[in-house]
Design an enzyme around this catalytic site. Structure first.
Site, PDB file in Angstrom:
ATOM      1  N   ASN A   7       0.861  -1.184   0.000  1.00 43.39           N
ATOM      2  CA  ASN A   7       0.000   0.000   0.000  1.00 43.39           C
ATOM      3  C   ASN A   7       0.900   1.238   0.000  1.00 43.39           C
ATOM      4  O   ASN A   7       1.720   1.417   0.903  1.00 43.39           O
ATOM      5  CB  ASN A   7      -0.884  -0.039   1.254  1.00 43.39           C
ATOM      6  CG  ASN A   7      -1.805   1.161   1.347  1.00 43.39           C
ATOM      7  OD1 ASN A   7      -1.389   2.291   1.098  1.00 43.39           O
ATOM      8  ND2 ASN A   7      -3.049   0.936   1.724  1.00 43.39           N
ATOM      9  N   HIS A  10       1.009   6.243   1.757  1.00 41.86           N
ATOM     10  CA  HIS A  10       1.795   7.181   2.565  1.00 41.86           C
ATOM     11  C   HIS A  10       2.941   7.837   1.804  1.00 41.86           C
ATOM     12  O   HIS A  10       3.525   8.802   2.288  1.00 41.86           O
ATOM     13  CB  HIS A  10       2.242   6.525   3.868  1.00 41.86           C
ATOM     14  CG  HIS A  10       1.047   6.222   4.730  1.00 41.86           C
ATOM     15  ND1 HIS A  10       0.114   7.186   5.048  1.00 41.86           N
ATOM     16  CD2 HIS A  10       0.591   5.065   5.266  1.00 41.86           C
ATOM     17  CE1 HIS A  10      -0.852   6.635   5.756  1.00 41.86           C
ATOM     18  NE2 HIS A  10      -0.590   5.347   5.901  1.00 41.86           N
ATOM     19  N   HIS A  50      -5.572   3.736  -1.764  1.00 40.54           N
ATOM     20  CA  HIS A  50      -6.905   4.053  -1.260  1.00 40.54           C
ATOM     21  C   HIS A  50      -7.265   5.451  -1.750  1.00 40.54           C
ATOM     22  O   HIS A  50      -6.657   6.434  -1.325  1.00 40.54           O
ATOM     23  CB  HIS A  50      -6.880   4.002   0.276  1.00 40.54           C
ATOM     24  CG  HIS A  50      -8.222   4.209   0.917  1.00 40.54           C
ATOM     25  ND1 HIS A  50      -8.407   4.099   2.269  1.00 40.54           N
ATOM     26  CD2 HIS A  50      -9.439   4.502   0.394  1.00 40.54           C
ATOM     27  CE1 HIS A  50      -9.689   4.325   2.559  1.00 40.54           C
ATOM     28  NE2 HIS A  50     -10.319   4.585   1.432  1.00 40.54           N
ATOM     29  N   ARG A  52      -9.392   8.047  -1.221  1.00 40.83           N
ATOM     30  CA  ARG A  52     -10.363   8.485  -0.222  1.00 40.83           C
ATOM     31  C   ARG A  52     -11.253   9.598  -0.770  1.00 40.83           C
ATOM     32  O   ARG A  52     -10.831  10.371  -1.614  1.00 40.83           O
ATOM     33  CB  ARG A  52      -9.624   9.016   1.018  1.00 40.83           C
ATOM     34  CG  ARG A  52      -9.108   7.924   1.914  1.00 40.83           C
ATOM     35  CD  ARG A  52      -8.494   8.531   3.160  1.00 40.83           C
ATOM     36  NE  ARG A  52      -8.262   7.505   4.149  1.00 40.83           N
ATOM     37  CZ  ARG A  52      -9.144   7.161   5.097  1.00 40.83           C
ATOM     38  NH1 ARG A  52     -10.292   7.799   5.196  1.00 40.83           N
ATOM     39  NH2 ARG A  52      -8.861   6.206   5.946  1.00 40.83           N
ATOM     40  N   ARG A  56      -7.148  12.882   0.653  1.00 39.89           N
ATOM     41  CA  ARG A  56      -6.077  13.395   1.526  1.00 39.89           C
ATOM     42  C   ARG A  56      -4.693  12.920   1.101  1.00 39.89           C
ATOM     43  O   ARG A  56      -3.701  13.510   1.448  1.00 39.89           O
ATOM     44  CB  ARG A  56      -6.336  13.008   2.979  1.00 39.89           C
ATOM     45  CG  ARG A  56      -6.206  11.526   3.252  1.00 39.89           C
ATOM     46  CD  ARG A  56      -6.294  11.218   4.724  1.00 39.89           C
ATOM     47  NE  ARG A  56      -7.640  11.407   5.239  1.00 39.89           N
ATOM     48  CZ  ARG A  56      -8.095  10.809   6.334  1.00 39.89           C
ATOM     49  NH1 ARG A  56      -7.305  10.028   7.031  1.00 39.89           N
ATOM     50  NH2 ARG A  56      -9.334  10.995   6.741  1.00 39.89           N
ATOM     51  N   GLU A  77      -8.579   0.544  -3.135  1.00 37.30           N
ATOM     52  CA  GLU A  77      -9.456   0.596  -1.955  1.00 37.30           C
ATOM     53  C   GLU A  77     -10.384   1.785  -2.104  1.00 37.30           C
ATOM     54  O   GLU A  77      -9.939   2.881  -2.453  1.00 37.30           O
ATOM     55  CB  GLU A  77      -8.639   0.810  -0.684  1.00 37.30           C
ATOM     56  CG  GLU A  77      -7.896  -0.387  -0.212  1.00 37.30           C
ATOM     57  CD  GLU A  77      -7.122  -0.060   1.058  1.00 37.30           C
ATOM     58  OE1 GLU A  77      -7.479   0.899   1.773  1.00 37.30           O
ATOM     59  OE2 GLU A  77      -6.140  -0.743   1.313  1.00 37.30           O
ATOM     60  N   THR A 108      -8.237   3.679   8.280  1.00 39.73           N
ATOM     61  CA  THR A 108      -9.445   2.842   8.319  1.00 39.73           C
ATOM     62  C   THR A 108      -9.521   2.125   9.667  1.00 39.73           C
ATOM     63  O   THR A 108      -8.647   1.333  10.000  1.00 39.73           O
ATOM     64  CB  THR A 108      -9.413   1.823   7.163  1.00 39.73           C
ATOM     65  OG1 THR A 108      -9.051   2.525   5.986  1.00 39.73           O
ATOM     66  CG2 THR A 108     -10.756   1.171   6.974  1.00 39.73           C
ATOM     67  N   GLU A 158     -10.796  -9.361   2.843  1.00 34.07           N
ATOM     68  CA  GLU A 158      -9.549  -8.938   3.476  1.00 34.07           C
ATOM     69  C   GLU A 158      -9.851  -8.792   4.957  1.00 34.07           C
ATOM     70  O   GLU A 158     -10.694  -7.974   5.353  1.00 34.07           O
ATOM     71  CB  GLU A 158      -9.030  -7.621   2.881  1.00 34.07           C
ATOM     72  CG  GLU A 158      -7.740  -7.192   3.577  1.00 34.07           C
ATOM     73  CD  GLU A 158      -6.998  -6.067   2.882  1.00 34.07           C
ATOM     74  OE1 GLU A 158      -7.131  -5.910   1.651  1.00 34.07           O
ATOM     75  OE2 GLU A 158      -6.272  -5.343   3.592  1.00 34.07           O
ATOM     76  N   HIS A 198      -3.627  -4.393   7.656  1.00 26.80           N
ATOM     77  CA  HIS A 198      -3.793  -3.224   8.526  1.00 26.80           C
ATOM     78  C   HIS A 198      -2.982  -3.410   9.814  1.00 26.80           C
ATOM     79  O   HIS A 198      -3.293  -4.274  10.629  1.00 26.80           O
ATOM     80  CB  HIS A 198      -5.258  -2.957   8.893  1.00 26.80           C
ATOM     81  CG  HIS A 198      -5.437  -1.529   9.323  1.00 26.80           C
ATOM     82  ND1 HIS A 198      -5.818  -0.520   8.470  1.00 26.80           N
ATOM     83  CD2 HIS A 198      -5.209  -0.931  10.509  1.00 26.80           C
ATOM     84  CE1 HIS A 198      -5.838   0.622   9.127  1.00 26.80           C
ATOM     85  NE2 HIS A 198      -5.462   0.401  10.362  1.00 26.80           N
TER      86      HIS A 198
END
Ligand code: PXP
Length: 254
Positions: A7, A10, A50, A52, A56, A77, A108, A158, A198
Site C-alpha cells: 500500500n 503514505h 486508497h 479516499r 487526503r 481501496e 481505516t 480482506e 492493517h
C-alpha cells in the site's frame, strides 16, 4: 505462503504535506508512480492505493498513472459509494477492496459492516464484477461478516488485522489469532480468497502467518514505507518479503 501487496498511500501523504497544489506543474516529490515502479521491481505482487473521498493522499491522477504504467495488479481501496463505483469503472483496476470510510478517521478503523447492508453492497459488487473487477470486502474477522461478504458476491475477503496488531497482551493477541483462524477457514470453505492487512509490520507478520491458514495476500503499507525512510523502498520491500517467505529472496527479482 502468502504474497505481499504494498500500500503506497503514505508516499502520497508525504507529497501532499508539501505539494497540495501539485497539479500546478511543479514536479512533486516523492513520486507515487516511482514508488510503484520500485515496489514492482522489488517483487511485490500488487500495489494498493486508497482513493479516499477527501483525497487526503492518493489522487485520481495517481490511480490513472499506476493503472496505465504498472504491470502487476492494482488493488483500489474505496468506499462503496455510487461516485467511487463510477471512478472504479473508469480506472478498471484488477481488484477493488470495499472499505468503510469516515472523514475524521486517521486511518481505516474497522471492517466494513456488510451484514446489515447486503442489498446496497450487492449492487455495487455486481457493477464491478460485470466490468471484470475482482471485489474484496475489508471485514472484521467475524463469521457473520464472512457469510455476508459471500452473499454480496465478493470473491475476496480482506481480514482487518488492526485489533491483532494493537493487542497489548499475549492473551489478547492469541484470542485475535484464533478468531482470524476461524474466519479464514470459514471464508476458504465458502470459496473466498483470504487476504489480510492493517497494522501488520516486521515484528508481527510472522506470527500472523503461522497461525492463520489460507492466506493469499498480505496488504501492508505504513510499516514498509516507514522502514523505507531509512533503508530505501526496495530494501524495505525485500526485507518484508523475506520475512513472509522466511527464506532468502529470489535473486532474479533484483
Ligand atoms: N488494507 C486495508 C483495507 C487498509 O485500509 C489499509 C490501510 O490503509 C491497509 C491494508 C494497510 O494498513 P497499514 O498501512 O497499517 O499496513
Amino acid at each position: 505462503m502468502p504474497i505481499l501487496g504494498l500500500n503506497i498511500d503514505h508516499v502520497a501523504t508525504l507529497r501532499e504535506a508539501r505539494y497540495r497544489d501539485w497539479k500546478s506543474g511543479l514536479a512533486p516529490e516523492p513520486s507515487v508512480i516511482e514508488a510503484a515502479r520500485v515496489a514492482e521491481h522489488a517483487g511485490v505482487a500488487s500495489i494498493t492505493v486508497h482513493l479516499r473521498e477527501d483525497r487526503r493522499h492518493i489522487q485520481e491522477a495517481d490511480v490513472r498513472l499506476i493503472s496505465r504504467e504498472i504491470s502487476i495488479p492494482l488493488n483500489l481501496e474505496m468506499a462503496a459509494t455510487a461516485a467511487m463505483t463510477r471512478q472504479a469503472l473508469r480506472f478498471k483496476p484488477e481488484e477493488v477492496c470495499l472499505v468503510p470510510e469516515n472523514r475524521q478517521e486517521v486511518t481505516t478503523e474497522g471492517g466494513l459492516e456488510v451484514a446489515s447492508d447486503i442489498a446496497r453492497l450487492k449492487t455495487v459488487v455486481q457493477k464491478l464484477t460485470r466490468a471484470k473487477i475482482k471485489v474484496s470486502a475489508f471485514i472484521d474477522a467475524d463469521l457473520k461478516q464472512v457469510d455476508a461478504a459471500h452473499r454480496i458476491g465478493a470473491q475476496v475477503v480482506e481480514l482487518h488485522t488492526g485489533v491483532y496488531a494493537n493487542a497489548t497482551t499475549i492473551k489478547a493477541r492469541n484470542k485475535e489469532l484464533a478468531r482470524h483462524g476461524r474466519a479464514a477457514a470459514h471464508a476458504h470453505e465458502l470459496g473466498l480468497r483470504v487476504n489480510a492487512g492493517h497494522g501488520l509490520h516486521y515484528g508481527n507478520v510472522r506470527e500472523y502467518i503461522e497461525d492463520v491458514p489460507h492466506l493469499h495476500t498480505l496488504n501492508i503499507g505504513h510499516s514498509i514505507i516507514s522502514r523505507a525512510v531509512f533503508v530505501g523502498l526496495h530494501q524495505a520491500v525485500r526485507e518484508m518479503m523475506t520475512l513472509i517467505r522466511s527464506q532468502q529472496p529470489s535473486p532474479n527479482a533484483d
